[in-house]
Design a protein around this motif. Structure first.
Motif, PDB file in Angstrom:
ATOM      1  N   THR A  73       0.913  -1.259  -0.007  1.00 42.88           N
ATOM      2  CA  THR A  73      -0.004  -0.100   0.065  1.00 42.88           C
ATOM      3  C   THR A  73       0.889   1.271  -0.078  1.00 42.88           C
ATOM      4  OG1 THR A  73      -0.225   0.009   2.481  1.00 42.88           O
ATOM      5  CG2 THR A  73      -1.876  -1.114   1.273  1.00 42.88           C
ATOM      6  N   ILE A  74       2.078   1.010   0.124  1.00 40.24           N
ATOM      7  CA  ILE A  74       3.051   2.114  -0.037  1.00 40.24           C
ATOM      8  C   ILE A  74       3.567   2.196  -1.347  1.00 40.24           C
ATOM      9  CG2 ILE A  74       5.467   3.211   0.775  1.00 40.24           C
ATOM     10  CD1 ILE A  74       5.143   1.074   3.262  1.00 40.24           C
ATOM     11  N   THR A  75       3.472   3.469  -2.235  1.00 38.30           N
ATOM     12  CA  THR A  75       3.437   3.257  -3.599  1.00 38.30           C
ATOM     13  C   THR A  75       4.944   3.542  -4.208  1.00 38.30           C
ATOM     14  OG1 THR A  75       3.317   6.018  -3.639  1.00 38.30           O
ATOM     15  CG2 THR A  75       1.266   4.656  -3.815  1.00 38.30           C
ATOM     16  N   VAL A  76       5.846   3.589  -3.347  1.00 38.78           N
ATOM     17  CA  VAL A  76       7.014   3.645  -3.735  1.00 38.78           C
ATOM     18  C   VAL A  76       7.616   2.087  -3.635  1.00 38.78           C
ATOM     19  CG1 VAL A  76       7.824   5.953  -3.342  1.00 38.78           C
ATOM     20  CG2 VAL A  76       8.027   4.241  -1.558  1.00 38.78           C
ATOM     21  N   ASN A  77       6.916   1.054  -2.922  1.00 35.62           N
ATOM     22  CA  ASN A  77       7.471  -0.112  -2.883  1.00 35.62           C
ATOM     23  C   ASN A  77       6.450  -1.041  -3.743  1.00 35.62           C
ATOM     24  OD1 ASN A  77       9.310   0.479  -0.970  1.00 35.62           O
ATOM     25  ND2 ASN A  77       7.591   0.055   0.807  1.00 35.62           N
ATOM     26  N   PRO A  78       6.930  -1.785  -4.619  1.00 36.02           N
ATOM     27  CA  PRO A  78       6.453  -2.543  -5.524  1.00 36.02           C
ATOM     28  C   PRO A  78       5.386  -3.627  -4.846  1.00 36.02           C
ATOM     29  CG  PRO A  78       8.522  -3.715  -5.389  1.00 36.02           C
ATOM     30  CD  PRO A  78       8.524  -2.172  -4.424  1.00 36.02           C
ATOM     31  N   LYS A  79       4.205  -3.783  -5.616  1.00 30.99           N
ATOM     32  CA  LYS A  79       3.329  -4.975  -5.324  1.00 30.99           C
ATOM     33  C   LYS A  79       4.119  -6.208  -5.805  1.00 30.99           C
ATOM     34  CE  LYS A  79      -0.970  -2.599  -6.283  1.00 30.99           C
ATOM     35  NZ  LYS A  79      -2.356  -2.382  -7.201  1.00 30.99           N
ATOM     36  N   LEU A  80       4.111  -7.009  -5.344  1.00 32.82           N
ATOM     37  CA  LEU A  80       4.725  -8.477  -5.407  1.00 32.82           C
ATOM     38  C   LEU A  80       3.959  -9.558  -5.757  1.00 32.82           C
ATOM     39  CD1 LEU A  80       7.736  -8.066  -2.958  1.00 32.82           C
ATOM     40  CD2 LEU A  80       7.845  -7.380  -5.433  1.00 32.82           C
ATOM     41  N   ALA A  81       2.764  -9.610  -5.351  1.00 27.73           N
ATOM     42  CA  ALA A  81       1.650 -10.582  -5.429  1.00 27.73           C
ATOM     43  C   ALA A  81       1.197 -10.815  -6.837  1.00 27.73           C
ATOM     44  CB  ALA A  81       0.359  -9.976  -5.049  1.00 27.73           C
ATOM     45  N   GLY A  82       1.478 -12.146  -7.147  1.00 26.36           N
ATOM     46  CA  GLY A  82       1.328 -12.464  -8.662  1.00 26.36           C
ATOM     47  C   GLY A  82       2.520 -12.196  -9.418  1.00 26.36           C
ATOM     48  N   GLN A  83       3.742 -11.827  -9.107  1.00 27.12           N
ATOM     49  CA  GLN A  83       4.675 -11.837  -9.867  1.00 27.12           C
ATOM     50  C   GLN A  83       5.241 -13.142 -10.146  1.00 27.12           C
ATOM     51  OE1 GLN A  83       6.461 -10.313 -12.355  1.00 27.12           O
ATOM     52  NE2 GLN A  83       6.369  -8.407 -11.204  1.00 27.12           N
ATOM     53  N   HIS A  84       6.053 -13.298 -11.461  1.00 30.74           N
ATOM     54  CA  HIS A  84       6.574 -14.521 -11.765  1.00 30.74           C
ATOM     55  C   HIS A  84       7.647 -15.091 -10.891  1.00 30.74           C
ATOM     56  CE1 HIS A  84       4.426 -13.960 -15.620  1.00 30.74           C
ATOM     57  NE2 HIS A  84       5.016 -12.853 -15.758  1.00 30.74           N
ATOM     58  N   GLU A  85       7.666 -16.349 -10.482  1.00 35.39           N
ATOM     59  CA  GLU A  85       8.458 -16.812  -9.289  1.00 35.39           C
ATOM     60  C   GLU A  85      10.012 -16.666 -10.010  1.00 35.39           C
ATOM     61  OE1 GLU A  85       9.471 -21.065  -7.638  1.00 35.39           O
ATOM     62  OE2 GLU A  85       7.654 -20.888  -8.459  1.00 35.39           O
ATOM     63  N   GLY A  86      10.324 -16.938 -11.519  1.00 40.16           N
ATOM     64  CA  GLY A  86      11.827 -17.020 -11.585  1.00 40.16           C
ATOM     65  C   GLY A  86      12.089 -15.632 -11.778  1.00 40.16           C
ATOM     66  N   TYR A  87      11.148 -14.570 -11.795  1.00 38.56           N
ATOM     67  CA  TYR A  87      11.758 -13.289 -11.933  1.00 38.56           C
ATOM     68  C   TYR A  87      11.986 -12.732 -10.686  1.00 38.56           C
ATOM     69  CZ  TYR A  87      11.865  -8.172 -12.700  1.00 38.56           C
ATOM     70  OH  TYR A  87      11.977  -6.725 -12.789  1.00 38.56           O
ATOM     71  N   LEU A  88      11.105 -12.963  -9.778  1.00 38.05           N
ATOM     72  CA  LEU A  88      11.318 -12.488  -8.351  1.00 38.05           C
ATOM     73  C   LEU A  88      12.563 -13.183  -7.627  1.00 38.05           C
ATOM     74  CD1 LEU A  88       7.781 -13.042  -6.876  1.00 38.05           C
ATOM     75  CD2 LEU A  88       8.955 -10.929  -6.963  1.00 38.05           C
ATOM     76  N   TYR A  89      13.009 -14.301  -7.885  1.00 36.87           N
ATOM     77  CA  TYR A  89      14.219 -14.896  -7.503  1.00 36.87           C
ATOM     78  C   TYR A  89      15.502 -14.449  -8.080  1.00 36.87           C
ATOM     79  CZ  TYR A  89      18.020 -18.147  -7.182  1.00 36.87           C
ATOM     80  OH  TYR A  89      19.289 -18.577  -6.683  1.00 36.87           O
ATOM     81  N   LYS A  90      15.275 -14.032  -9.525  1.00 31.10           N
ATOM     82  CA  LYS A  90      16.507 -13.270 -10.057  1.00 31.10           C
ATOM     83  C   LYS A  90      16.789 -11.831  -9.544  1.00 31.10           C
ATOM     84  CE  LYS A  90      17.717 -11.329 -14.193  1.00 31.10           C
ATOM     85  NZ  LYS A  90      18.127 -10.232 -14.017  1.00 31.10           N
ATOM     86  N   GLN A  91      15.555 -11.264  -8.984  1.00 30.87           N
ATOM     87  CA  GLN A  91      15.854  -9.895  -8.434  1.00 30.87           C
ATOM     88  C   GLN A  91      16.518  -9.791  -7.080  1.00 30.87           C
ATOM     89  OE1 GLN A  91      15.272  -7.295 -10.594  1.00 30.87           O
ATOM     90  NE2 GLN A  91      14.791  -8.874 -11.864  1.00 30.87           N
ATOM     91  N   LEU A  92      16.019 -10.994  -6.234  1.00 32.25           N
ATOM     92  CA  LEU A  92      16.629 -11.097  -5.100  1.00 32.25           C
ATOM     93  C   LEU A  92      18.019 -11.518  -5.120  1.00 32.25           C
ATOM     94  CD1 LEU A  92      13.798 -12.921  -2.905  1.00 32.25           C
ATOM     95  CD2 LEU A  92      14.606 -10.708  -2.708  1.00 32.25           C
ATOM     96  N   VAL A  93      18.449 -12.163  -6.147  1.00 33.31           N
ATOM     97  CA  VAL A  93      19.964 -12.559  -6.518  1.00 33.31           C
ATOM     98  C   VAL A  93      20.675 -11.304  -6.952  1.00 33.31           C
ATOM     99  CG1 VAL A  93      21.648 -13.882  -7.984  1.00 33.31           C
ATOM    100  CG2 VAL A  93      19.565 -14.919  -7.022  1.00 33.31           C
ATOM    101  N   ASN A  94      19.999 -10.448  -7.833  1.00 33.39           N
ATOM    102  CA  ASN A  94      20.503  -9.185  -8.152  1.00 33.39           C
ATOM    103  C   ASN A  94      20.856  -8.578  -7.082  1.00 33.39           C
ATOM    104  OD1 ASN A  94      18.939  -9.093 -11.385  1.00 33.39           O
ATOM    105  ND2 ASN A  94      20.490 -10.287 -10.660  1.00 33.39           N
TER     106      ASN A  94
END
Length: 226
Positions: A73-94
């Motif tokens: 609900t904080i507009t500068v922080n992204p919504k992560l719900a429903g995001q692709h699993e592989g993409y989320l994992y890649k971002q955490l690694v990055n």
């Protein structure tokens, strides 16, 4: 004595060579990816870590910034719900490396094990995203034009060519951006443009060709996609 044992020695050598040959053949047949077993993902554990954090390590709950179920609900922080699993994992690694250095997320991502990164990503991918909405009626048509057709004179491709007509994205490569907060999308485009985010050469090239007004227009249009 040497002559008496030579047949036995020869037989032993032949047997050893046969065993070695069999082992070598087995190694050759082993798939290249067999060396690293696929991680065992536990989405339930990821959900628990997301919601509760780990006080023993000083790791705060992800929910405190990204909202219940990944719906920030904080507009500068992204919504992560429903995001692709592989993409989320890649971002955490990055975030754990130089590709995407961000004071808060880099600190926390480095505290996560690889297994935990997989678990959290898997759990978030199962959550339902709450829809967003376009807010600026004066720029929504410009945003729509850019998203669907690009900006030919600037050699900016249509956003839809990678992120899909409805903003659903492509797993691992391109994120789901439909319904994302305008402020977050604008901020990320700005980081790509200023080389503050270095984990997508394509987006860096594209963002450098766009004006601030064009970024804001397309970000607002994307927020309303479902």
């Amino acid at each position: 004595m040497n002559r008496a044992f030579s047949p036995f020695v020869k037989s032993l050598l032949v047997a050893l060579l046969a065993v070695a040959g069999t082992a070598s053949a087995a190694e050759e047949k082993k798939p290249a990816h067999a060396e690293a077993a696929a991680p065992k993902v536990d989405a339930a554990k990821g959900g628990t870590l997301f919601e509760n954090g780990d006080t023993a390590r000083g790791l705060p709950a992800c929910v405190s910034c990204h909202g219940a179920g990944g719906n920030s609900t904080i507009t500068v922080n992204p919504k992560l719900a429903g995001q692709h699993e592989g993409y989320l994992y890649k971002q955490l690694v990055n975030f754990s490396g130089p590709e995407r250095n961000q004071p808060v997320m880099t600190t926390f991502a480095k505290m996560l094990t690889d297994e935990e990164k997989h678990n959290i990503s898997a759990w978030l991918a199962t959550q339902a995203q709450k829809p967003g909405a376009a807010k600026n009626k004066d720029t929504v048509e410009l945003g729509k034009k850019i998203y669907r057709g690009g900006i030919a004179e600037k050699n900016v491709p249509a956003c839809a060519s990678c992120h899909g007509a409805a903003g659903a994205g492509i797993p691992v490569q391109y994120p789901r951006i439909a319904g994302q907060h305008q402020d977050y999308t604008v901020a990320q485009l700005g980081l790509f443009k200023a080389d503050g985010r270095k984990n997508s050469a394509q987006m860096t090239t594209i963002a450098k060709r766009m004006s601030d007004e064009e970024m804001k227009a397309v970000a607002d249009y994307v927020a309303g996609l479902k």
